[in-house]
Design an enzyme around this catalytic site. Structure first.
Site, PDB file in Angstrom:
ATOM      1  N   ARG A 165       0.837  -1.219   0.000  1.00 25.60           N
ATOM      2  CA  ARG A 165       0.000   0.000   0.000  1.00 25.60           C
ATOM      3  C   ARG A 165       0.869   1.266   0.000  1.00 25.60           C
ATOM      4  O   ARG A 165       0.484   2.306  -0.518  1.00 25.60           O
ATOM      5  CB  ARG A 165      -0.963   0.011   1.196  1.00 25.60           C
ATOM      6  CG  ARG A 165      -1.755   1.320   1.329  1.00 25.60           C
ATOM      7  CD  ARG A 165      -3.022   1.202   2.165  1.00 25.60           C
ATOM      8  NE  ARG A 165      -2.810   0.618   3.463  1.00 25.60           N
ATOM      9  CZ  ARG A 165      -2.245   1.256   4.508  1.00 25.60           C
ATOM     10  NH1 ARG A 165      -1.823   2.484   4.380  1.00 25.60           N
ATOM     11  NH2 ARG A 165      -2.104   0.629   5.658  1.00 25.60           N
TER      12      ARG A 165
ATOM     13  N   TYR B   8     -16.198  14.138 -18.073  1.00 21.67           N
ATOM     14  CA  TYR B   8     -16.749  12.781 -17.967  1.00 21.67           C
ATOM     15  C   TYR B   8     -17.869  12.773 -16.917  1.00 21.67           C
ATOM     16  O   TYR B   8     -17.745  13.388 -15.848  1.00 21.67           O
ATOM     17  CB  TYR B   8     -15.613  11.819 -17.591  1.00 21.67           C
ATOM     18  CG  TYR B   8     -16.097  10.485 -17.102  1.00 21.67           C
ATOM     19  CD1 TYR B   8     -16.972   9.709 -17.868  1.00 21.67           C
ATOM     20  CD2 TYR B   8     -15.691   9.991 -15.864  1.00 21.67           C
ATOM     21  CE1 TYR B   8     -17.420   8.492 -17.401  1.00 21.67           C
ATOM     22  CE2 TYR B   8     -16.140   8.763 -15.398  1.00 21.67           C
ATOM     23  CZ  TYR B   8     -17.015   8.022 -16.173  1.00 21.67           C
ATOM     24  OH  TYR B   8     -17.468   6.811 -15.713  1.00 21.67           O
TER      25      TYR B   8
ATOM     26  N   ASP C 142      -7.108  16.935 -17.266  1.00 22.32           N
ATOM     27  CA  ASP C 142      -7.370  15.514 -17.486  1.00 22.32           C
ATOM     28  C   ASP C 142      -6.976  15.228 -18.932  1.00 22.32           C
ATOM     29  O   ASP C 142      -7.628  15.689 -19.875  1.00 22.32           O
ATOM     30  CB  ASP C 142      -8.854  15.214 -17.222  1.00 22.32           C
ATOM     31  CG  ASP C 142      -9.167  13.724 -17.341  1.00 22.32           C
ATOM     32  OD1 ASP C 142      -8.513  13.037 -18.143  1.00 22.32           O
ATOM     33  OD2 ASP C 142     -10.087  13.255 -16.638  1.00 22.32           O
TER      34      ASP C 142
HETATM   35  N1  LCS Z   1     -11.485  11.081 -16.922  1.00 21.25           N
HETATM   36  C1  LCS Z   1     -12.008  10.845 -18.143  1.00 21.25           C
HETATM   37  C2  LCS Z   1     -11.782  11.827 -19.250  1.00 21.25           C
HETATM   38  C3  LCS Z   1     -12.754   9.692 -18.360  1.00 21.25           C
HETATM   39  O1  LCS Z   1     -13.262   9.486 -19.579  1.00 21.25           O
HETATM   40  C4  LCS Z   1     -12.965   8.786 -17.282  1.00 21.25           C
HETATM   41  C5  LCS Z   1     -13.775   7.542 -17.452  1.00 21.25           C
HETATM   42  C6  LCS Z   1     -12.407   9.086 -16.032  1.00 21.25           C
HETATM   43  C7  LCS Z   1     -11.667  10.237 -15.891  1.00 21.25           C
HETATM   44  C8  LCS Z   1     -12.590   8.184 -14.848  1.00 21.25           C
HETATM   45  O2  LCS Z   1     -11.712   7.121 -14.950  1.00 21.25           O
HETATM   46  P1  LCS Z   1     -11.983   5.670 -14.287  1.00 21.25           P
HETATM   47  O3  LCS Z   1     -12.280   5.915 -12.853  1.00 21.25           O
HETATM   48  O4  LCS Z   1     -13.132   5.065 -15.002  1.00 21.25           O
HETATM   49  O5  LCS Z   1     -10.686   4.957 -14.503  1.00 21.25           O
HETATM   50  N2  LCS Z   1     -14.529   7.521 -18.638  1.00 21.25           N
HETATM   51  C9  LCS Z   1     -15.350   6.574 -19.005  1.00 21.25           C
HETATM   52  C10 LCS Z   1     -16.157   6.650 -20.160  1.00 21.25           C
HETATM   53  O6  LCS Z   1     -16.221   7.606 -20.942  1.00 21.25           O
HETATM   54  N3  LCS Z   1     -16.843   5.541 -20.292  1.00 21.25           N
HETATM   55  O7  LCS Z   1     -16.641   4.691 -19.206  1.00 21.25           O
HETATM   56  C11 LCS Z   1     -15.666   5.305 -18.331  1.00 21.25           C
END
Ligand code: LCS
Length: 387
Positions: free
Chosen positions: A54, A107, A179
């Protein structure tokens, strides 16, 4: 080294103890100390070494280091998901009783986190259109601790000028967080445009094969040190996930090149199709962010969104008619994925909120895979004919 060499070699050397070119998986929860004093010295940070996964693990640390190298950052920290990585930044950098300013197209899971989770920690979010520089600047209040943007943004591929946002953030002595999930460091390195912190969902292009969830934050050493306290919260990653992402990264440049080439061809095909109302792809001259994208990205990436004529029902018909494209959320996989943002990835936005920011009911999002583009186009053509 150029970025496509860095994805292969950056931050990595053959394993010093065995010479293994691919780092072995250190699938262990804990590490033996030589004796009681050795353990005590490690805990006191008087000596470097591994204690407990961890808190640190060779696979996880190598991945963090490699991603920092790829983004041109000093340090990195990996998390169990992109969402956890984003929360880590907000919790540690913004903190209780403060405000963040975020672009309004992000997102849906991040939007839900900002709307529903951050208020529980006392953090408020002001949503703005970050392409409107004056609006962005006016939204910054004395308690605003950071600016957050996605570019290209999920799902409309909105392009935001990173350097302009950084200038505004720095004028107010706050960091700009970008991001960079959609672009990857192969196509865009926000720190080169003066962003301070970069976050990724590693689940997407970085891992690249749709087989693991993860997230990463990179930035200055002091920022990462601040985030490290999250280890005490239980935020960490796992050795096998790290190994999968390290393996995926080796082919990132070639995959992203193919994703981008396919996406450009698909966008051009869709733009001329009679059943398609509008195409959102930053590589098309018709995209409002085209000039900025050309400046801050080296190619336009593998995500394409489009509105079909006939709204939600027509979109549904298309999605239900395709055979090669997989109906699924997530993105950045080898396989082409198709989804309906308003009812899926962005269902945390109400119908009114969707309309306000431009996520139309007939919007369909495609994560263009690395298959032969002729097969992808033929599949969509068949689906569009059913409308
Ligand atoms: N940032 C962006 C731009 C994303 O598209 C996503 C997930 C995240 C952060 C979050 O990441 P995760 O926790 O899922 O690793 N985007 C998704 C999408 O467009 N479809 O399913 C997940």
């Amino acid at each position: 080294m150029e970025i496509d060499t860095k994805v292969v070699h950056g931050g990595q050397h053959p394993d010093p103890s065995t010479g293994a070119v691919s780092q072995p998986i250190y699938q262990t929860s804990t590490f033996a100390f030589k004796d009681a004093d050795h353990g005590a010295r490690l805990f006191k940070k008087e000596e470097k070494g591994y204690i407990y996964t961890r808190l640190g693990n060779p696979n996880i640390d190598l991945l963090a280091q490699k991603l920092a190298v790829l983004e041109g950052a000093k340090a990195g920290l990996v998390f169990s998901s992109g969402s956890a990585a984003i929360f880590g930044i907000m919790f540690c950098i913004a903190g209780k009783g403060n405000n963040i300013v975020s672009d309004n197209i992000i997102y849906g899971g991040t939007y839900a986190q900002f709307m529903k989770v951050l208020p529980k920690t006392g953090i408020t979010t002001t949503f703005v259109d970050a392409t409107q520089v004056e609006e962005l600047e006016q939204s910054i209040k004395p308690d605003t601790k950071l600016i957050f943007i996605e570019t290209p943004a999920n799902p409309t591929l909105k392009i935001i000028d990173i350097a302009k946002c950084a200038e505004i953030a720095h004028k107010h002595n706050i960091p700009l967080v970008v991001d960079n999930t959609f672009a990857t460091p192969c196509l865009q390195r926000p720190i080169e445009h003066k962003a301070d912190i970069v976050v990724h969902s590693m689940t997407k292009y970085l891992t690249g094969h749709g087989d693991s969830i993860g997230g990463v934050v990179v930035g200055k050493e002091e920022v990462i040190k601040e985030l490290k306290v999250l280890n005490d919260l239980g935020a960490c990653y796992n050795p096998f996930g790290a190994w999968l992402t390290l393996r995926g990264l080796k082919t990132l440049a070639v995959r992203v090149e193919r994703h981008s080439k396919n996406a450009m061809e698909l966008a051009k095909f869709l733009e001329t199709h009679s059943k398609v109302e509008k195409v959102y792809y930053p590589g098309l001259a018709s995209h409002p962010g085209y000039e900025i994208a050309r400046r801050q990205m080296s190619d336009f990436g593998g995500m394409v969104s489009f509105e079909v004529r006939g709204g939600r029902e027509a979109g549904k018909t298309l999605i239900n008619s395709v055979k090669l494209c997989i109906v699924a959320v997530s993105l950045g996989d080898t396989d082409t994925l198709i989804e309906h943002p308003a009812s899926m990835t962005h269902s945390s936005y109400s119908d009114e909120e969707c309309l306000k920011v431009g996520i139309k009911p007939g919007l369909v999002r495609i994560s263009v895979g690395i298959e032969n583009i002729k097969d992808i186009i033929a599949d969509l053509e068949r689906g569009l004919d059913k409308i």
